[in-house]
Scaffold this motif. Structure first.
Motif, PDB file in Angstrom:
ATOM      1  N   TYR A 181       0.877  -1.039  -0.012  1.00 49.91           N
ATOM      2  CA  TYR A 181       0.167  -0.065   0.086  1.00 49.91           C
ATOM      3  C   TYR A 181       1.076   1.123   0.094  1.00 49.91           C
ATOM      4  O   TYR A 181       1.890   1.182   0.668  1.00 49.91           O
ATOM      5  CB  TYR A 181      -0.884   0.032   1.266  1.00 49.91           C
ATOM      6  CG  TYR A 181      -2.031  -1.290   1.130  1.00 49.91           C
ATOM      7  CD1 TYR A 181      -3.147  -0.775   0.438  1.00 49.91           C
ATOM      8  CD2 TYR A 181      -1.719  -2.313   1.944  1.00 49.91           C
ATOM      9  CE1 TYR A 181      -4.102  -1.910   0.492  1.00 49.91           C
ATOM     10  CE2 TYR A 181      -2.698  -3.251   2.024  1.00 49.91           C
ATOM     11  CZ  TYR A 181      -3.793  -3.294   0.994  1.00 49.91           C
ATOM     12  OH  TYR A 181      -4.738  -4.039   1.026  1.00 49.91           O
ATOM     13  N   CYS A 182       0.400   2.241  -0.781  1.00 49.57           N
ATOM     14  CA  CYS A 182       1.159   3.250  -1.000  1.00 49.57           C
ATOM     15  C   CYS A 182       0.445   4.476   0.134  1.00 49.57           C
ATOM     16  O   CYS A 182      -0.508   4.135   0.713  1.00 49.57           O
ATOM     17  CB  CYS A 182       1.024   3.923  -2.238  1.00 49.57           C
ATOM     18  SG  CYS A 182       1.935   2.823  -3.596  1.00 49.57           S
ATOM     19  N   ASP A 207      -1.194   6.938  -0.456  1.00 44.74           N
ATOM     20  CA  ASP A 207      -2.693   7.730  -1.029  1.00 44.74           C
ATOM     21  C   ASP A 207      -3.399   6.349  -0.794  1.00 44.74           C
ATOM     22  O   ASP A 207      -4.681   6.639  -1.325  1.00 44.74           O
ATOM     23  CB  ASP A 207      -2.361   8.088  -2.131  1.00 44.74           C
ATOM     24  CG  ASP A 207      -1.894   7.217  -3.363  1.00 44.74           C
ATOM     25  OD1 ASP A 207      -1.618   6.045  -2.772  1.00 44.74           O
ATOM     26  OD2 ASP A 207      -1.741   7.508  -4.531  1.00 44.74           O
ATOM     27  N   ARG A 213      -3.252   3.500  -2.271  1.00 44.90           N
ATOM     28  CA  ARG A 213      -3.285   2.520  -3.637  1.00 44.90           C
ATOM     29  C   ARG A 213      -2.513   1.364  -3.189  1.00 44.90           C
ATOM     30  O   ARG A 213      -1.730   1.317  -2.420  1.00 44.90           O
ATOM     31  CB  ARG A 213      -2.470   3.423  -4.685  1.00 44.90           C
ATOM     32  CG  ARG A 213      -3.200   4.352  -5.585  1.00 44.90           C
ATOM     33  CD  ARG A 213      -2.139   4.681  -6.683  1.00 44.90           C
ATOM     34  NE  ARG A 213      -0.767   5.416  -6.134  1.00 44.90           N
ATOM     35  CZ  ARG A 213       0.320   4.751  -6.417  1.00 44.90           C
ATOM     36  NH1 ARG A 213       0.115   3.733  -7.093  1.00 44.90           N
ATOM     37  NH2 ARG A 213       1.354   5.436  -6.026  1.00 44.90           N
ATOM     38  N   CYS A 214      -3.433   0.123  -3.836  1.00 43.73           N
ATOM     39  CA  CYS A 214      -2.812  -1.223  -3.233  1.00 43.73           C
ATOM     40  C   CYS A 214      -2.335  -1.908  -4.513  1.00 43.73           C
ATOM     41  O   CYS A 214      -2.444  -1.633  -5.711  1.00 43.73           O
ATOM     42  CB  CYS A 214      -4.154  -2.149  -2.795  1.00 43.73           C
ATOM     43  SG  CYS A 214      -3.662  -3.856  -2.610  1.00 43.73           S
ATOM     44  N   LEU A 215      -1.041  -2.500  -4.199  1.00 44.91           N
ATOM     45  CA  LEU A 215      -0.600  -3.436  -5.444  1.00 44.91           C
ATOM     46  C   LEU A 215      -0.480  -4.935  -4.841  1.00 44.91           C
ATOM     47  O   LEU A 215       0.269  -5.131  -3.810  1.00 44.91           O
ATOM     48  CB  LEU A 215       1.131  -2.650  -5.650  1.00 44.91           C
ATOM     49  CG  LEU A 215       1.045  -1.313  -6.042  1.00 44.91           C
ATOM     50  CD1 LEU A 215       2.677  -0.981  -5.800  1.00 44.91           C
ATOM     51  CD2 LEU A 215       0.404  -1.040  -7.252  1.00 44.91           C
ATOM     52  N   HIS A 256      -7.903   6.061   1.685  1.00 44.97           N
ATOM     53  CA  HIS A 256      -7.551   6.981   0.926  1.00 44.97           C
ATOM     54  C   HIS A 256      -8.282   8.274   1.472  1.00 44.97           C
ATOM     55  O   HIS A 256      -8.090   9.453   1.105  1.00 44.97           O
ATOM     56  CB  HIS A 256      -8.402   6.653  -0.405  1.00 44.97           C
ATOM     57  CG  HIS A 256      -9.695   6.527  -0.150  1.00 44.97           C
ATOM     58  ND1 HIS A 256     -10.363   5.315  -0.009  1.00 44.97           N
ATOM     59  CD2 HIS A 256     -10.782   7.343  -0.835  1.00 44.97           C
ATOM     60  CE1 HIS A 256     -11.577   5.437  -0.033  1.00 44.97           C
ATOM     61  NE2 HIS A 256     -11.871   6.714  -0.368  1.00 44.97           N
TER      62      HIS A 256
END
Length: 325
Positions: free
Chosen positions: A5-6, A8, A10-12, A121
């Motif tokens: 997770y970043c 902001d 965002r999930c990878l 977020h």
């Protein structure tokens, strides 16, 4: 499975081969859900730390749950999982602060994690570091614990109405109604006990986290840790209050069961007293009379046997219908 997770939100979600390329400075949270042995070894090589195994997470020694090693901070807390189901349980979750990132190791899916991921977020300013993300995650976990206690209060109130409402309304309870409620009381008591254990582990974790220099040096993180600690204390007191109510409900249910059983015994005693004089007369005379027309009946013996069976069956059926047996 591993998710990155970043800041902001965002999930990878990547496989093992692509995980090394995804580990950039933008990643602030690595969520390891039921990691395999290969995933553990790969993350250990990338981060330069030791990832605790399932057995190590279950270690109950406080010194083994909160420590600093190899420049990383290791913390373990017990969280309630599947609280909305019939079989809630405690699961140990590892929180690791390493290299400005947060690494979580878990072998269950507490609802607080999905709630936090869904709202990540919307956090003002995002989560620029693993420490900030951890405090925000702890805040969500405590909020979820408060929700569990709130739902439990509703269940206990509904159960109280079931136990006391039927009798107060003058309605006759079904047979073994209160006995079946005891299992529900036991389930509620088990859940509140798990919640108290979870709050105790969270309290130790927050105390340890608050003592870390990075947390003390950041004013916002320090104030948030204080707020979370106060919430945990309040929830612990509330859980103790709920536990007391459940104990009272258990004692009251057992008392009502004893009252019903005493009433049944009283009815049996009265029935025995009513039939005692006829039995005494029959015992004294023994039915030994010279003129008894039944002695000459061809079917007198089978009729007597049938009369005995019917006389035994009628009280049995009546007692079963009344719920006394």
């Amino acid at each position: 499975m591993m998710r990155f997770y970043c800041a902001d939100g965002r999930c990878l979600s990547l496989d093992i081969g692509a995980a090394a390329d995804a580990l950039t400075d933008a990643v602030v949270w690595i969520d390891m859900v039921e990691p395999t042995h290969d995933e553990d070894r790969m993350m250990e090589r990338l981060l330069g730390i030791s990832i605790p195994t399932r057995d190590e997470l279950k270690d109950i020694e406080p010194s083994s749950r909160l420590y600093v090693e190899e420049g990383a901070t290791f913390m373990t807390a017990s969280l309630v999982a599947k609280a909305d189901s019939e079989v809630p349980h405690l699961t140990d979750v590892g929180f690791i602060l390493a290299g400005g990132r947060l690494v979580t190791v878990r072998y269950a899916a507490p609802k607080a994690f999905s709630l936090f991921i869904g709202a990540m977020h919307r956090i003002p300013g995002g989560c620029p570091s693993g420490l900030v993300l951890l405090t925000r995650l702890m805040e969500t976990i405590v909020d979820r614990t408060a929700e569990i206690l709130e739902q439990l209060v509703g269940r206990v109130d509904a159960l109280s109405l079931q136990v006391f409402g039927e009798g107060a309304a003058g309605k006759r309870r079904p047979p073994r109604y209160l006995e079946s409620r005891l299992l529900t009381v036991a389930g509620h008591h088990r859940l509140v006990a798990m919640t108290r254990d979870s709050l105790a582990s969270l309290s130790r974790l927050m105390t340890f986290l608050y003592a870390l220099p990075p947390a003390r040096d950041d004013r916002e993180t320090r104030e948030l840790c204080r707020s979370i600690s106060r919430d945990i204390q309040s929830l612990s007191e509330h859980a103790s209050f709920i536990s007391g109510n459940i104990t009272f409900l258990l004692d009251a249910s057992l008392g009502l069961i004893n009252i019903e059983q005493n009433t049944i015994i009283k009815i049996f005693s009265i029935a025995s007293v009513v039939f005692l004089p006829p039995t005494l007369v029959a015992s004294a005379y023994g039915m030994n009379f010279a003129h008894m027309p039944e002695l000459q009946w061809t079917y007198g013996y089978p009729l007597a046997i049938a009369a005995m069976v019917v006389s035994a069956a009628i009280p049995y059926v009546f007692f079963r219908w009344k719920g006394w047996l």
